[in-house]
Design a protein around this motif. Sequence first.
Motif, PDB file in Angstrom:
ATOM      1  N   GLN A  87       0.809  -1.222   0.000  1.00 31.00           N
ATOM      2  CA  GLN A  87       0.000   0.000   0.000  1.00 31.00           C
ATOM      3  C   GLN A  87       0.839   1.268   0.000  1.00 31.00           C
ATOM      4  N   ALA A  88       2.123   1.152   0.393  1.00 28.30           N
ATOM      5  CA  ALA A  88       2.943   2.366   0.436  1.00 28.30           C
ATOM      6  C   ALA A  88       4.426   2.047   0.575  1.00 28.30           C
ATOM      7  N   ALA A 124      10.009   8.897  -0.862  1.00 23.06           N
ATOM      8  CA  ALA A 124       8.620   8.464  -1.061  1.00 23.06           C
ATOM      9  C   ALA A 124       7.761   9.717  -1.042  1.00 23.06           C
ATOM     10  N   VAL A 125       6.995   9.895  -2.098  1.00 26.28           N
ATOM     11  CA  VAL A 125       6.087  11.030  -2.202  1.00 26.28           C
ATOM     12  C   VAL A 125       4.673  10.460  -2.223  1.00 26.28           C
ATOM     13  N   SER A 126       3.941  10.699  -1.144  1.00 29.61           N
ATOM     14  CA  SER A 126       2.589  10.147  -0.991  1.00 29.61           C
ATOM     15  C   SER A 126       2.574   8.635  -1.178  1.00 29.61           C
ATOM     16  N   GLY A 127       3.601   7.955  -0.649  1.00 29.72           N
ATOM     17  CA  GLY A 127       3.678   6.505  -0.700  1.00 29.72           C
ATOM     18  C   GLY A 127       4.256   5.940  -1.983  1.00 29.72           C
ATOM     19  N   VAL A 128       4.602   6.796  -2.940  1.00 31.16           N
ATOM     20  CA  VAL A 128       5.154   6.376  -4.228  1.00 31.16           C
ATOM     21  C   VAL A 128       6.672   6.491  -4.173  1.00 31.16           C
ATOM     22  N   LEU A 129       7.365   5.443  -4.641  1.00 29.28           N
ATOM     23  CA  LEU A 129       8.827   5.432  -4.644  1.00 29.28           C
ATOM     24  C   LEU A 129       9.344   6.257  -5.814  1.00 29.28           C
TER      25      LEU A 129
END
Length: 185
Positions: A111-112, A124-129
């Motif tokens: 999920q993150a 990590a930006v809003s859970g995105v690598l």
Amino acid sequence: MKKALSLFLVFIMTFGIVAIGIKEMPHTHAEAQTLTENNFVYEIINEKAVIVDYADKQSTDEIIIPDTLGDYPVKEIAAEAFKNSAFSAITIPASVTEIHQEAFAYALNNQAFTVAEGNEKFSAVSGVLVSVSDYAIFAYPQNAPSEEYTIPKQIFKIMPYAFCGTKNLKNITMCKRTCMEAILM
């Protein structure tokens, strides 16, 4: 004369081969030793730990990758290291400087992503690598709850397979700009 020369060459070749066989030859490449610690399967290459696999693929717990394994800094995550893992989230330490494509392929419950403070290569930006040095989306968590994602304006690239296998994502919005370098496939 020919007979003496032939005997001399046979002598040199015989004892030369023996001498070469006895001499310790230098190593031409780093030899990797595969080890396991806390379910992390890793190799020691050039005094650094490279994660090559994760032993407990069925665990749905969050994975926190340590800064060191076997007293060696964790610097690299190999391709497919966490492939088909069931973890719910993963934290990458500040020590990691290289992540290979598809390192998190088919991690369908993720999920993150979280990246430890101080990592100069990834965040990590809003859970995105995100690859900070390449201004690129490296991997979108495949089970992120959001149906929509807006690519941040500081992103210039999308790496291959970055959005592969996403379960809930239905809409991707790009900022109005012409600086997107490439969507690499």
